[in-house]
Design an enzyme around this catalytic site. Structure first.
Site, PDB file in Angstrom:
ATOM      1  N   GLY A 244       0.770  -1.240   0.000  1.00 57.26           N
ATOM      2  CA  GLY A 244       0.000   0.000   0.000  1.00 57.26           C
ATOM      3  C   GLY A 244       0.801   1.290   0.000  1.00 57.26           C
ATOM      4  N   GLU A 286       4.453  -6.349   1.429  1.00 59.41           N
ATOM      5  CA  GLU A 286       3.903  -6.729   0.118  1.00 59.41           C
ATOM      6  C   GLU A 286       3.662  -5.527  -0.795  1.00 59.41           C
ATOM      7  OE1 GLU A 286       1.001 -10.394   1.095  1.00 59.41           O
ATOM      8  OE2 GLU A 286       0.202  -8.453   1.697  1.00 59.41           O
ATOM      9  N   GLY A 288       3.189  -3.474  -4.090  1.00 57.35           N
ATOM     10  CA  GLY A 288       2.868  -3.744  -5.493  1.00 57.35           C
ATOM     11  C   GLY A 288       3.149  -2.489  -6.292  1.00 57.35           C
ATOM     12  N   ARG A 289       2.245  -1.539  -6.159  1.00 63.48           N
ATOM     13  CA  ARG A 289       2.345  -0.260  -6.860  1.00 63.48           C
ATOM     14  C   ARG A 289       3.719   0.402  -6.673  1.00 63.48           C
ATOM     15  NH1 ARG A 289      -2.306   2.882  -7.196  1.00 63.48           N
ATOM     16  NH2 ARG A 289      -3.150   1.500  -5.613  1.00 63.48           N
ATOM     17  N   ARG A 326      -8.577   3.315 -14.338  1.00 73.30           N
ATOM     18  CA  ARG A 326      -8.536   3.949 -13.016  1.00 73.30           C
ATOM     19  C   ARG A 326      -9.179   5.336 -12.949  1.00 73.30           C
ATOM     20  NH1 ARG A 326      -4.290   5.044 -10.538  1.00 73.30           N
ATOM     21  NH2 ARG A 326      -4.911   4.403  -8.462  1.00 73.30           N
ATOM     22  N   TYR A 330     -12.150   5.288 -10.198  1.00 75.27           N
ATOM     23  CA  TYR A 330     -12.130   6.055  -8.952  1.00 75.27           C
ATOM     24  C   TYR A 330     -11.447   7.411  -9.057  1.00 75.27           C
ATOM     25  CZ  TYR A 330      -8.465   2.378  -8.418  1.00 75.27           C
ATOM     26  OH  TYR A 330      -7.464   1.465  -8.611  1.00 75.27           O
ATOM     27  N   CYS A 357     -17.207   4.390 -25.968  1.00 75.71           N
ATOM     28  CA  CYS A 357     -18.529   4.996 -25.995  1.00 75.71           C
ATOM     29  C   CYS A 357     -19.074   5.183 -24.589  1.00 75.71           C
ATOM     30  CB  CYS A 357     -19.478   4.146 -26.826  1.00 75.71           C
ATOM     31  SG  CYS A 357     -19.134   4.347 -28.548  1.00 75.71           S
ATOM     32  N   GLU A 358     -18.398   6.026 -23.834  1.00 72.01           N
ATOM     33  CA  GLU A 358     -18.781   6.363 -22.462  1.00 72.01           C
ATOM     34  C   GLU A 358     -18.332   7.799 -22.242  1.00 72.01           C
ATOM     35  OE1 GLU A 358     -19.940   4.467 -19.687  1.00 72.01           O
ATOM     36  OE2 GLU A 358     -20.355   2.813 -21.062  1.00 72.01           O
TER      37      GLU A 358
HETATM   38  C1  LIG Z   1      -3.248  -5.162  -3.426  1.00 72.02           C
HETATM   39  C2  LIG Z   1      -2.545  -5.760  -2.292  1.00 72.02           C
HETATM   40  C3  LIG Z   1      -1.232  -5.383  -2.007  1.00 72.02           C
HETATM   41  C4  LIG Z   1      -0.489  -4.333  -2.775  1.00 72.02           C
HETATM   42  O1  LIG Z   1      -1.043  -3.068  -2.745  1.00 72.02           O
HETATM   43  P1  LIG Z   1      -0.224  -1.872  -3.392  1.00 72.02           P
HETATM   44  O2  LIG Z   1      -1.009  -0.667  -3.114  1.00 72.02           O
HETATM   45  O3  LIG Z   1      -0.107  -2.144  -4.846  1.00 72.02           O
HETATM   46  O4  LIG Z   1       1.116  -1.862  -2.719  1.00 72.02           O
HETATM   47  C5  LIG Z   1      -0.586  -6.027  -0.979  1.00 72.02           C
HETATM   48  N1  LIG Z   1      -1.211  -6.991  -0.251  1.00 72.02           N
HETATM   49  C6  LIG Z   1      -2.468  -7.364  -0.502  1.00 72.02           C
HETATM   50  C7  LIG Z   1      -3.087  -8.422   0.315  1.00 72.02           C
HETATM   51  C8  LIG Z   1      -3.183  -6.765  -1.513  1.00 72.02           C
HETATM   52  O5  LIG Z   1      -4.441  -7.133  -1.750  1.00 72.02           O
END
Ligand SMILES: *Cc1c(COP(=O)(O)O)cnc(C)c1O
Length: 433
Positions: A244, A286, A288-289, A326, A330, A357-358
């Protein structure tokens, strides 16, 4: 925006002139910089994995996943999060080491669980009590012992869009702490013979700039660790603190360095464990982004330009909500530039419209650009996360190709979809022919 490389008025990304990339691969085009991914992973090694012992970092693959990405993540020494059968299958096909895979999901199907258990996935992150029973049964069938973490709902609020906030009490994710549901789950985990409960997981939300919700969640989870130790003598061996960490998308975003999150989380875990007399568990993060977001851009060709006098100028591109849902989903905001006119003076205000078409298919409202013409190239920045992975075929739009760039070299890692790909699964019943 400041550290953009320019040559002859062209945007240079990953050492490649993006105008040249467009000539070679067409548009829309996702471009991913291997160098940026590597830099991010090395920062995670330096500031987390090497700095603190007994730690693991899993890349949350739902942000961007394909076999090439699995290979990069494996080389960089990270683990992998998957949240579906399809993501798990991608990891299997890429021969990603299964013991390094965490399998998430709030409603894993029986088939998905079977695939995970059969392939000896490293951890299953359990979201509810129903799942524990299924896992126990399937593990028994296959003669395996699944390693589990329980995802809890820590009941903390995060300052982000409510669609990407996950830690609050009223969430579809996780096992609630209220009403002793979590104790029931832990008891079950200890009793079931075919599972090995290792610890807990939380994920408070996404695109966060503040570490408070993580620290509040650590408070909650360490108290739980203390309670289950006292009640059942259960020792928490692993604590997964989710992802996150926020990145820069748009002016006003003020992302914090990763150690702002990590050091605070680790400090809090150490403090609470010592206070409660608990052993320090293995700690997992964890992101991701944070790993992939800034590594990607999307290139489009500008088509029709519509000036409504005194109202607005719409600049239309050959993609939109199909390759980047995205903004429509949101209200996400992005920065962009005209990639073949990067050093021209920006004296116009335009709105970037997608081709679906939106009316909601607007990628960017009020973007400052130089004088634009049809055929110019638009580069939208920081699209590495949740763009390719969220792409869809609305309006029977083929998904763009993905190109990996590094030090001036480029390689296709996902081919552009064709119209025939779109129809491959369609069948016409005999009587309609
Ligand atoms: C989506 C998710 C992440 C990663 O979130 P990011 O904002 O991309 O870092 C990590 N753990 C879990 C369980 C998730 O669902």
């Amino acid at each position: 925006m400041e550290n953009i490389r320019i040559k002859d008025g062209h945007f240079i990304f990953g050492g490649c002139d993006v105008v040249e990339l467009v000539r070679r691969y067409g548009t829309p085009l996702y471009v991913i910089s291997e160098e940026v991914i590597k830099r991010k992973c090395s920062e995670i090694r330096e500031k987390f994995l090497c700095k603190y012992k007994n730690t693991r970092a899993a890349y949350a693959s739902k942000a961007f996943l394909n076999p090439a990405m699995c290979k990069i993540i494996e080389r960089e020494g990270l683990d992998l999060d998957v949240v579906s059968g399809g993501e798990l299958y991608t990891a299997i096909r890429a021969e990603f080491p299964m013991e390094k895979v965490f399998f998430h999901g709030n409603n894993k199907t029986i088939d998905e669980l079977k695939m995970a258990i059969k392939n000896d996935v490293g951890r299953i992150v359990v979201d509810n009590l129903y799942e524990i029973e299924l896992i126990d049964k399937i593990s028994k069938e296959y003669g395996k012992k699944a390693r589990l973490l329980y995802r809890i709902t820590p009941g903390v609020e995060s300052k982000t869009h409510r669609y990407i906030s996950t830690g609050q009490v009223d969430s579809k994710f996780g096992i609630p702490l209220a009403g002793n549901i979590i104790f029931e789950a832990v008891e079950k985990g200890i009793k079931c013979e075919n599972v090995n409960l290792l610890g807990f997981h939380f994920h408070v939300g996404s695109q966060l700039f503040d570490n408070r919700s993580y620290l509040n969640a650590v408070d909650v989870v360490t108290r739980l660790m203390k309670d289950v130790k006292e009640r059942y003598g259960f020792i928490t061996k692993e604590l997964n603190t989710g992802g996150g960490y926020g990145i820069y998308y748009f002016k006003g975003d003020k992302p914090k360095p990763i150690d702002y999150f990590i050091d605070a989380i680790m400090d809090k875990i150490y403090k609470r464990c010592s206070e409660f007399g608990l052993e320090i568990p293995t700690v997992v993060i964890e992101p991701g982004r944070w790993i992939i977001g800034e590594a990607g851009i999307t290139l489009y060709t500008i088509g029709f330009i519509k000036e409504i006098p005194g109202v607005r100028t719409y600049v239309s591109i050959d993609g939109g909500m199909t390759d980047n849902p995205r903004p429509a989903l949101y209200g996400a905001k992005y920065e962009a530039l005209i990639a073949n006119k990067v050093d021209s003076e920006k004296n116009k205000l335009v709105t970037i419209a997608g081709k679906c078409c939106e009316s909601g298919d607007i990628l960017i409202w009020n973007l400052r650009v130089p004088k634009v013409a049809s055929g110019d190239i638009l580069a939208v920045l920081n699209t590495g996360a949740y763009n390719y992975s969220m792409a869809n075929n609305y309006n029977k739009t083929p998904r763009p190709a993905v190109v990996l760039v590094n030090e001036g070299k480029s390689e296709i890692i996902v081919e552009r979809e064709t119209y025939d790909d779109l129809l491959m699964r369609c069948r016409v019943p005999e009587y309609l022919k």
